[in-house]
Design a protein around this motif. Structure first.
Motif, PDB file in Angstrom:
ATOM      1  N   ARG A 132     -19.121  21.039   9.658  1.00  0.00           N
ATOM      2  CA  ARG A 132     -19.010  19.651  10.131  1.00  0.00           C
ATOM      3  C   ARG A 132     -17.932  19.507  11.200  1.00  0.00           C
ATOM      4  NH1 ARG A 132     -19.714  18.501   4.632  1.00  0.00           N
ATOM      5  NH2 ARG A 132     -17.544  17.868   4.367  1.00  0.00           N
ATOM      6  N   VAL A 133     -16.804  20.196  10.985  1.00  0.00           N
ATOM      7  CA  VAL A 133     -15.713  20.115  11.977  1.00  0.00           C
ATOM      8  C   VAL A 133     -16.167  20.680  13.317  1.00  0.00           C
ATOM      9  CG1 VAL A 133     -13.441  21.053  12.607  1.00  0.00           C
ATOM     10  CG2 VAL A 133     -13.809  20.088  10.312  1.00  0.00           C
TER      11      VAL A 133
ATOM     12  N   ASN B 122     -19.195  21.170  14.394  1.00  0.00           N
ATOM     13  CA  ASN B 122     -20.297  20.378  14.912  1.00  0.00           C
ATOM     14  C   ASN B 122     -19.766  19.111  15.578  1.00  0.00           C
ATOM     15  OD1 ASN B 122     -23.176  18.675  13.556  1.00  0.00           O
ATOM     16  ND2 ASN B 122     -23.054  19.918  15.400  1.00  0.00           N
ATOM     17  N   LYS B 123     -18.813  18.464  14.913  1.00  0.00           N
ATOM     18  CA  LYS B 123     -18.198  17.248  15.455  1.00  0.00           C
ATOM     19  C   LYS B 123     -17.440  17.553  16.744  1.00  0.00           C
ATOM     20  CE  LYS B 123     -17.766  12.856  14.077  1.00  0.00           C
ATOM     21  NZ  LYS B 123     -17.516  12.191  12.792  1.00  0.00           N
ATOM     22  N   ALA B 124     -16.884  18.746  16.818  1.00  0.00           N
ATOM     23  CA  ALA B 124     -16.134  19.121  18.026  1.00  0.00           C
ATOM     24  C   ALA B 124     -17.069  19.410  19.195  1.00  0.00           C
ATOM     25  CB  ALA B 124     -15.265  20.344  17.744  1.00  0.00           C
ATOM     26  N   GLY B 125     -18.378  19.587  18.899  1.00  0.00           N
ATOM     27  CA  GLY B 125     -19.307  19.744  20.012  1.00  0.00           C
ATOM     28  C   GLY B 125     -20.218  20.956  19.940  1.00  0.00           C
TER      29      GLY B 125
ATOM     30  N   GLU C  57     -25.378  22.679  15.461  1.00  0.00           N
ATOM     31  CA  GLU C  57     -25.298  22.967  14.035  1.00  0.00           C
ATOM     32  C   GLU C  57     -25.597  24.434  13.744  1.00  0.00           C
ATOM     33  OE1 GLU C  57     -27.188  20.074  11.527  1.00  0.00           O
ATOM     34  OE2 GLU C  57     -26.849  21.311   9.752  1.00  0.00           O
TER      35      GLU C  57
ATOM     36  N   ALA D  57     -11.201  24.094  17.097  1.00  0.00           N
ATOM     37  CA  ALA D  57     -11.787  22.773  17.369  1.00  0.00           C
ATOM     38  C   ALA D  57     -11.082  22.114  18.550  1.00  0.00           C
ATOM     39  CB  ALA D  57     -11.691  21.892  16.125  1.00  0.00           C
TER      40      ALA D  57
ATOM     41  N   LEU E 205     -11.054  14.147  13.502  1.00  0.00           N
ATOM     42  CA  LEU E 205     -12.489  14.139  13.835  1.00  0.00           C
ATOM     43  C   LEU E 205     -13.291  13.245  12.901  1.00  0.00           C
ATOM     44  CD1 LEU E 205     -13.013  17.928  14.647  1.00  0.00           C
ATOM     45  CD2 LEU E 205     -12.987  16.024  16.261  1.00  0.00           C
ATOM     46  N   ASP E 206     -12.591  12.586  11.960  1.00  0.00           N
ATOM     47  CA  ASP E 206     -13.259  11.697  11.001  1.00  0.00           C
ATOM     48  C   ASP E 206     -14.349  12.451  10.216  1.00  0.00           C
ATOM     49  OD1 ASP E 206     -13.734   9.405   9.606  1.00  0.00           O
ATOM     50  OD2 ASP E 206     -15.081   8.537  11.133  1.00  0.00           O
ATOM     51  N   VAL E 207     -13.967  13.617   9.669  1.00  0.00           N
ATOM     52  CA  VAL E 207     -14.872  14.426   8.851  1.00  0.00           C
ATOM     53  C   VAL E 207     -14.405  14.318   7.404  1.00  0.00           C
ATOM     54  CG1 VAL E 207     -15.568  16.804   8.315  1.00  0.00           C
ATOM     55  CG2 VAL E 207     -15.445  16.041  10.702  1.00  0.00           C
ATOM     56  N   GLU E 208     -15.350  14.102   6.498  1.00  0.00           N
ATOM     57  CA  GLU E 208     -14.999  13.967   5.084  1.00  0.00           C
ATOM     58  C   GLU E 208     -14.309  15.238   4.591  1.00  0.00           C
ATOM     59  OE1 GLU E 208     -17.115  13.208   0.765  1.00  0.00           O
ATOM     60  OE2 GLU E 208     -18.351  13.325   2.581  1.00  0.00           O
TER      61      GLU E 208
END
Lengths: 350, 350
Positions: free
Chosen positions: B19-20, B22-25, B28, B58, B342-345
């Protein structure tokens, strides 16, 4: 016994070596191959692995331990890889055949690898890696030596003394030639220290109990073992041991020598064709640049020049080609002896 | 900040890492590949090269230093060899692609080699060598790291800290996995000593003048450099330096990274198909025998077991799969931070 070190003529030494090996039972073609390798080793200053072993090799052939006419056999299930059975042949001849085969396969597919069982002592490993240079390839050679290394966590001799060589061509600079045992030092350094009456630095060898040996004469009588590269676990001996195991896997396991063959006589050769990756000229130019970059680094006090693997040997070769090879009196004596035994004419001086 | 070391769930950690990234760009698919490699590294106890670097990776993507969607490009002039341009991609993704390509070429010709330029930090090298195991191949991986090694005869940082890995499969025993820096120790050991307030043994690092550094906090402020494997010229540092240069030739020269790329971002991958040489079963059986032979050697006082490269890591992995990964509080903190950014759970505990 000739007590002084006189300059030996490399060409005469080559002819002499051919005659000795030929008289011992090796074909003239194979004797030429082996002689070229042995004299090249002495020319490069690796005195522990050159004609100093000639009498030993000849006697091993005469005693039937080395097969003078091996029917080396190749089995292969893939275009770039093969196994050679050395048929108990002379290591220098078997090694030359196997490296030639590795290069042939690299010519076809870009890379070639040949692992060898049932061979014998092949001299200095760098020679085979260097065969690749003239074909514009990167050369690799490895061999398993005799027992004599202590394994981290153990005591006494627990592993073989293995050797790893890598060679890569440059343009104006000396080719890169790494040729190293995976022990702190090669066994030959113990013999040289004993011959010269010098003590060993701590960190080279230990006795059966794991205590440092500094008197080289006690190395054999005390069941001495060489430390793996790195010395102690704290300074990385598990890496030296790991490298030794990696060499062993490629030489003895991949060739099928294990579990039967407990030491020696197994090699591994590899070649990578540079133009399979990139233009050769560009590669060699970058090699020159890298070597010149290291040479231009700030020098430590008392250091006149920084050397890259292979440079010292190239300098020695230039000098020895001009002035002859200053063989040690003990080696001269061994050559005179074997010349007498085999009734080979002996005249080696410049 | 979480001050205790609690057991982290490897599956949750993998999902979090995906998730981190993926959120960074990163896509998946690529994030999954990288996450698997990072968590495998932590599972094997190589804490210096696992998710402890996740926040750094990241941020490098977010800052545009690492290309999240590299168009990696392969050029090749021979069936078994190739060069990959990594297009400034994430090293773990580029490395995985290049090793996959090396294995594909080994499948076809028996051996395969891919050298890589324009990549970035690829984590622990052993991961790529180990990719070969499932294909019954011997795997090789190398990388060039940051500047930080002193060259024998010089002072200060004169060469990069390079890494060399070899992996080979066995049957019942742990696979052989050698994963070593060509310096006495990896740079991570200096950081660990600093974090734990311990002093360094002599023989690891020197300052700008070549004097030993034993206070790890002084390593960076004094322009410290790591010694090459072997330590001093007397105990073989020219071999450690030679190995570093060999790695550099295969990574940076053969890939065309030099002369431009002064450090990092270049790798070399290789695969040898075992059945191109011999039957796989016979190979693995001989591997087991060799490993058991070393284990059965006499033990030095105080030693409970003799380990071969890869065995300790396999034991740690078994334990960590059962009990979770005991990440260091500083690493936990870095994961909490990047999760917040990154607002990742964030929920990693078993």
């Amino acid at each position: 016994m000739t007590a002084e070190r006189r300059g030996i003529d490399p060409d005469k030494l080559t002819d002499f070596t051919i005659r000795v090996l030929n008289k011992a039972g090796i074909s003239e073609g194979d004797a030429k191959i082996a002689a070229k390798i042995l004299v090249a080793t002495d020319l490069r200053g690796i005195d522990s692995h050159g004609v100093g072993h000639l009498a030993m090799y000849a006697r091993s052939i005469l005693a039937g331990r080395t097969n003078p006419d091996p029917k080396t056999e190749i089995t292969s299930n893939a275009p770039s890889t093969a196994v050679m059975d050395g048929d108990r042949g002379f290591g220098l001849v078997v090694g030359h055949r196997a490296m030639t085969e590795a290069m042939r396969r690299a010519e076809e597919t870009g890379s070639g690898f040949v692992t060898v069982r049932n061979s014998s002592h092949f001299g200095a490993g760098g020679n085979y890696a260097m065969m690749a240079l003239s074909g514009d390839m990167i050369g690799i050679s490895m061999t398993v030596g005799g027992m004599g290394m202590v394994v981290p966590g153990s005591v006494g001799q627990g592993a073989t003394i293995n050797v790893l060589s890598v060679a890569a061509p440059s343009n104006q600079e000396a080719p890169f030639v790494l040729d190293m045992a995976t022990t702190v030092v090669a066994a030959g350094k113990i013999e040289i220290a004993a011959r010269e009456g010098k003590s060993l630095p701590e960190g080279w060898a230990v006795d059966k109990q794991g205590q440092p040996i500094t008197d080289p004469r006690k190395f054999y009588q005390k069941g001495g073992a060489l430390l793996p590269m790195g010395g102690t676990p704290q300074t990385g001996s598990y890496k030296g041991f790991g490298l030794a195991v990696a060499v062993d896997i490629l030489c003895r396991i991949l060739s099928g020598a294990l579990p039967d063959q407990q030491y020696g006589g197994s090699h591994f050769f590899g070649a990578l064709r540079i133009d399979g990756f990139m233009p050769v000229d560009q590669f060699k130019k970058a090699m020159d640049g890298m070597i010149q970059g290291y040479r231009a680094l700030p020098k430590a006090p008392g250091i006149e020049r920084i050397y890259i693997s292979g440079e010292v040997e190239q300098e020695i070769e230039k000098k020895r080609r001009a002035e002859g090879i200053p063989l040690h009196p003990a080696i001269i004596k061994s050559l005179e002896d074997i010349a007498g035994e085999l009734d080979v004419e002996y005249d080696l001086y410049l």
